[in-house]
Design a protein around this motif. Structure first.
Motif, PDB file in Angstrom:
ATOM      1  N   UNK A 181       0.816  -1.217   0.000  1.00 52.24           N
ATOM      2  CA  UNK A 181       0.000   0.000   0.000  1.00 52.24           C
ATOM      3  C   UNK A 181       0.850   1.267   0.000  1.00 52.24           C
ATOM      4  N   UNK A 182       2.100   1.163   0.439  1.00 53.66           N
ATOM      5  CA  UNK A 182       2.960   2.353   0.503  1.00 53.66           C
ATOM      6  C   UNK A 182       3.659   2.636  -0.813  1.00 53.66           C
ATOM      7  N   UNK A 183       3.574   1.714  -1.766  1.00 56.60           N
ATOM      8  CA  UNK A 183       4.284   1.872  -3.025  1.00 56.60           C
ATOM      9  C   UNK A 183       3.536   2.788  -3.985  1.00 56.60           C
ATOM     10  N   UNK A 184       4.282   3.523  -4.748  1.00 57.81           N
ATOM     11  CA  UNK A 184       3.725   4.465  -5.708  1.00 57.81           C
ATOM     12  C   UNK A 184       2.771   3.771  -6.689  1.00 57.81           C
ATOM     13  N   UNK A 185       3.112   2.561  -7.104  1.00 54.04           N
ATOM     14  CA  UNK A 185       2.322   1.844  -8.115  1.00 54.04           C
ATOM     15  C   UNK A 185       0.967   1.388  -7.603  1.00 54.04           C
ATOM     16  N   UNK A 186       0.788   1.356  -6.288  1.00 52.28           N
ATOM     17  CA  UNK A 186      -0.442   0.776  -5.738  1.00 52.28           C
ATOM     18  C   UNK A 186      -1.330   1.788  -5.024  1.00 52.28           C
ATOM     19  N   UNK A 187      -0.800   2.931  -4.621  1.00 47.82           N
ATOM     20  CA  UNK A 187      -1.618   3.869  -3.859  1.00 47.82           C
ATOM     21  C   UNK A 187      -2.288   4.890  -4.777  1.00 47.82           C
ATOM     22  N   UNK A 188      -3.282   5.582  -4.239  1.00 51.75           N
ATOM     23  CA  UNK A 188      -3.944   6.646  -4.980  1.00 51.75           C
ATOM     24  C   UNK A 188      -3.034   7.873  -4.994  1.00 51.75           C
ATOM     25  N   UNK A 189      -2.785   8.411  -6.175  1.00 51.35           N
ATOM     26  CA  UNK A 189      -1.775   9.448  -6.339  1.00 51.35           C
ATOM     27  C   UNK A 189      -2.377  10.837  -6.440  1.00 51.35           C
ATOM     28  N   UNK A 190      -1.589  11.824  -5.993  1.00 50.00           N
ATOM     29  CA  UNK A 190      -1.933  13.222  -6.226  1.00 50.00           C
ATOM     30  C   UNK A 190      -1.785  13.521  -7.718  1.00 50.00           C
ATOM     31  N   UNK A 191      -2.527  14.512  -8.193  1.00 44.10           N
ATOM     32  CA  UNK A 191      -2.497  14.846  -9.606  1.00 44.10           C
ATOM     33  C   UNK A 191      -2.081  16.297  -9.805  1.00 44.10           C
ATOM     34  N   UNK A 192      -1.365  16.559 -10.889  1.00 43.82           N
ATOM     35  CA  UNK A 192      -0.981  17.910 -11.241  1.00 43.82           C
ATOM     36  C   UNK A 192      -2.166  18.681 -11.800  1.00 43.82           C
ATOM     37  N   UNK A 193      -1.902  19.916 -12.234  1.00 41.65           N
ATOM     38  CA  UNK A 193      -2.973  20.785 -12.727  1.00 41.65           C
ATOM     39  C   UNK A 193      -2.485  21.519 -13.968  1.00 41.65           C
ATOM     40  N   UNK A 194      -3.323  21.542 -14.990  1.00 44.13           N
ATOM     41  CA  UNK A 194      -2.964  22.257 -16.201  1.00 44.13           C
ATOM     42  C   UNK A 194      -2.126  21.405 -17.134  1.00 44.13           C
ATOM     43  N   UNK A 195      -2.240  21.688 -18.417  1.00 46.48           N
ATOM     44  CA  UNK A 195      -1.473  20.945 -19.428  1.00 46.48           C
ATOM     45  C   UNK A 195      -0.157  21.668 -19.682  1.00 46.48           C
ATOM     46  N   UNK A 196       0.852  21.337 -18.920  1.00 49.87           N
ATOM     47  CA  UNK A 196       2.153  21.983 -19.065  1.00 49.87           C
ATOM     48  C   UNK A 196       2.998  21.245 -20.102  1.00 49.87           C
ATOM     49  N   UNK A 197       3.694  21.971 -20.963  1.00 48.67           N
ATOM     50  CA  UNK A 197       4.461  21.317 -22.035  1.00 48.67           C
ATOM     51  C   UNK A 197       5.677  20.572 -21.502  1.00 48.67           C
ATOM     52  N   UNK A 198       5.983  19.456 -22.153  1.00 49.28           N
ATOM     53  CA  UNK A 198       7.186  18.681 -21.821  1.00 49.28           C
ATOM     54  C   UNK A 198       7.987  18.566 -23.102  1.00 49.28           C
ATOM     55  N   UNK A 199       9.198  19.102 -23.088  1.00 48.52           N
ATOM     56  CA  UNK A 199       9.987  19.189 -24.330  1.00 48.52           C
ATOM     57  C   UNK A 199      10.677  17.876 -24.655  1.00 48.52           C
ATOM     58  N   UNK A 200       9.869  16.835 -24.873  1.00 49.01           N
ATOM     59  CA  UNK A 200      10.412  15.544 -25.269  1.00 49.01           C
ATOM     60  C   UNK A 200      10.544  15.492 -26.784  1.00 49.01           C
ATOM     61  N   UNK A 201      11.664  15.008 -27.239  1.00 51.00           N
ATOM     62  CA  UNK A 201      11.830  14.816 -28.663  1.00 51.00           C
ATOM     63  C   UNK A 201      11.088  13.575 -29.117  1.00 51.00           C
ATOM     64  N   UNK A 202      11.242  13.254 -30.372  1.00 47.61           N
ATOM     65  CA  UNK A 202      10.597  12.077 -30.919  1.00 47.61           C
ATOM     66  C   UNK A 202      11.161  10.826 -30.261  1.00 47.61           C
ATOM     67  N   UNK A 203      10.273   9.930 -29.880  1.00 50.05           N
ATOM     68  CA  UNK A 203      10.696   8.709 -29.194  1.00 50.05           C
ATOM     69  C   UNK A 203      11.614   7.890 -30.094  1.00 50.05           C
ATOM     70  N   UNK A 204      12.745   7.451 -29.536  1.00 50.76           N
ATOM     71  CA  UNK A 204      13.715   6.657 -30.295  1.00 50.76           C
ATOM     72  C   UNK A 204      13.639   5.199 -29.873  1.00 50.76           C
ATOM     73  N   UNK A 205      14.090   4.334 -30.756  1.00 54.09           N
ATOM     74  CA  UNK A 205      14.038   2.904 -30.477  1.00 54.09           C
ATOM     75  C   UNK A 205      14.962   2.530 -29.327  1.00 54.09           C
TER      76      UNK A 205
END
Length: 456
Positions: free
Chosen positions: A213-237
Motif C-alpha cells: 500500500x505504501x508503493x507508488x504503483x499501488x496507492x492513490x496518487x496526487x495529480x498535477x494541474x494544467x497541461x504543461x508542455x514537456x519538451x520531449x523529442x521524438x521517441x527513439x528505439x
C-alpha cells in the motif's frame, strides 16, 4: 558702475518647460525601472524556488525535482507560493521604485508521477544520453540486438523438435542402472524446488519485505494541474534500452547490493513486482531458467555428440524399463530434463557472480548425463553475467512499467534515509506556472505569468 541682471518671461517659461520635461523623464525612468524590477523579481523568484531541488534525488539518481511536501507526503502549494513570495520581495523592495507584490498564485503544475512518470522518464533519457554519448548508446543497442537474434534462433530450434541422431548401431550408455536412473534423478530435483538449488554455496536469501500500500504503483496518487508542455523529442528505439541501463545502474540486485533500502533485490522487484525479496528472486530465477532451458535444448538438438549421448542413454533406459519401443519418447524427456539440470547449474553460476554464454558449446557445457548433478557452477571465460541477463529480462516489460516500478524503489530508498520518511514522488514538482500581480509607482500595476521547469 554695477550691471543688474534680469530674466525675461520667455526664459522663465522655457526653464519651466525644461524642468517639467526633466521631471517627466525621471518619473518615466522610475516607472520603467519598476517594470523591469518587477519582471526581474518574477524570474528570480521562480529560479530561486526551483533551486531548492531535492538533493537526495540528484545525488543518488541524477534527477531534478522540487519536493513540495516540505516534510509531508502531499504537495503543499501554499508553502510553494509563500516561498516564491519570499524570494520576490527583496528584489521588489530594493531601490526607489516602491514596488509591492499584491498577489501570487499557481496556474498549473506537473508532478513527477503524472502521466506514468513522464517527467521522470524524460530526465532519465536526458541523463543517459548525456552520460553515454552516441558511441555508448550504439554499443548497447548492437549488443542487445545480437543477444535477441541468438535467443530467437534458439527458440526456432527448440520448436523444430529433436531429430534422431544418425547412429548406425545403438550402444546403451554405461552406468545406467535402477540406482542411477537419470529420469528419476531429474524428477527428484524438480520436486524439491529450484530456488535452493541455484543459490551459491553458503548463499542466503533476503527476507525483507515492503508494504504494498505504501508503493507508488499501488496507492492513490496526487495529480498535477494544467497541461504543461514537456519538451520531449521524438521517441527513439533506444529509449527503452537506456531506461533498462539506468535501472541497472541505479538500483541494487542480487549480485550487487549498492543501494540500501527496504528491499535488497530492487531490480528483481522491477521485474516481479512482488512485496518480498524472496518472491521477486524466485520470479527472476524462474525466468532465467526458461531462457537457459531454451538455449540448452537448442544445443542438445544440434550438437552431434550430445544427440548421440541422448540416444545411448535412452537406449539404456528403454532396456532398463522394458519398453524398447518407447525409446524416442524417452529421448525427448531426457533432453528436456538434461537441459533443465544444466540450466540450474547456469543460474547458480550467474548468482555466484560468474558468466554463462547465451549459446552453449562443448567447452561451456557442465553436466553429464550418466552422472547428473547440480553441483557444478563453474564460470565460463566469456559470456553474459547476471546483470546482462537482467538487462534481457527488463526488455520484456513496457517503458511505463519499468519507469514506475523504478520510481517505487527510488522512493522507498529515499524514505529509508533519516528525516525522509514522508518523501513521495507525487509531491515532487517538475514544472510550475505562476501568476503575479505587482503594484509600482504612480498607481501602476503589472500582471505577469512565469513558467519554469527542470526540463529545459
Amino acid at each position: 558702475m554695477k550691471t543688474k541682471g534680469s530674466m525675461t518671461c520667455a526664459m522663465s517659461l522655457l526653464l519651466l518647460v525644461i524642468i517639467s520635461l526633466l521631471a517627466a523623464c525621471i518619473q518615466s525612468s522610475r516607472v520603467s525601472c519598476a517594470r523591469a524590477q518587477a519582471a526581474n523579481a518574477m524570474g528570480a523568484a521562480m529560479y530561486s524556488l526551483f533551486a531548492q531541488y531535492d538533493r537526495d534525488l540528484l545525488e543518488d539518481y541524477h534527477l531534478f525535482f522540487l519536493d513540495s511536501g516540505y516534510g509531508d507526503s502531499r504537495p503543499n502549494l501554499a508553502q510553494v507560493i509563500a516561498q516564491t513570495e519570499t524570494f520576490a520581495l527583496p528584489i521588489l523592495s530594493s531601490g526607489l521604485t516602491n514596488c509591492e507584490l499584491d498577489t501570487c498564485g499557481i496556474t498549473g503544475f506537473r508532478l513527477a508521477s503524472d502521466g506514468k512518470g513522464e517527467a521522470v522518464k524524460a530526465q532519465i533519457l536526458r541523463y543517459m544520453k548525456d552520460n553515454l554519448g552516441t558511441k555508448g548508446i550504439q554499443l548497447i543497442k548492437d549488443r542487445f540486438n545480437q543477444n535477441v537474434e541468438a535467443m530467437e534462433e534458439q527458440e526456432k530450434i527448440q520448436e523444430g523438435g529433436l531429430e534422431e541422431a544418425p547412429i548406425e548401431e545403438e550402444v546403451p550408455m554405461e552406468d545406467i542402472s535402477p540406482s542411477n536412473n537419470p529420469l528419476e534423478i531429474i524428477e527428484n530435483i524438480r520436486s524439491h524446488g529450484f530456488l535452493g538449488l541455484v543459490l551459491p554455496d553458503g548463499g542466503t536469501v533476503s527476507e525483507k519485505s515492503v508494504e504494498t500500500e505504501s508503493l507508488l504503483s499501488f496507492r492513490e496518487l496526487e495529480q498535477g494541474m494544467g497541461a504543461l508542455p514537456l519538451s520531449q523529442g521524438k521517441s527513439a528505439v533506444t529509449d527503452k534500452l537506456l531506461i533498462q541501463e539506468y535501472i541497472l545502474d541505479s538500483l541494487s540486485f542480487y549480485t550487487q547490493e549498492s543501494h540500501p533500502g527496504p528491499l535488497e533485490y530492487q531490480v528483481e522487484y522491477v521485474l516481479g513486482g512482488k512485496d518480498t525479496d524472496r518472491e521477486n528472486l524466485q520470479y527472476v530465477v524462474n525466468r532465467l531458467l526458461l531462457i537457459r532451458e531454451a538455449s540448452n535444448i537448442a544445443f542438445l538438438y544440434t550438437d552431434p555428440q550430445k544427440r548421440a549421448e541422448l540416444q545411448a542413454c535412452a537406449s539404456a533406459l528403454s532396456l532398463l524399463l522394458l519398453i524398447p519401443e518407447g525409446m524416442t519418447l524417452v529421448q525427448g524427456v531426457l533432453a528436456a530434463g538434461w537441459a533443465y539440470i544444466e540450466s540450474i547449474c547456469d543460474v547458480k553460476t550467474l548468482l555466484s557472480g560468474g558468466k554463462v554464454p547465451l549459446t552453449k558449446d562443448n567447452g561451456s557445457w557442465k553436466t553429464h548425463l550418466n552422472h547428473l548433478s547440480t553441483e557444478d557452477a563453474s564460470s565460463a571465460s566469456a559470456g553474459l553475467d547476471y546483470r546482462d541477463y537482467l538487462f534481457l529480462l527488463l526488455s520484456f516489460s513496457s517503458e511505463d512499467r519499468l519507469t514506475f516500478r523504478c520510481m517505487d524503489m527510488m522512493e522507498q530508498n529515499i524514505r529509508a534515509k533519516e528525516g525522509r520518511a514522508n518523501f513521495s514522488f507525487d509531491a515532487c514538482l517538475d514544472a510550475v506556472s505562476m501568476n503575479f500581480l505587482i503594484s509600482g509607482p504612480e498607481g501602476q500595476q503589472w500582471q505577469g505569468e512565469r513558467f519554469y521547469t527542470y526540463d529545459m
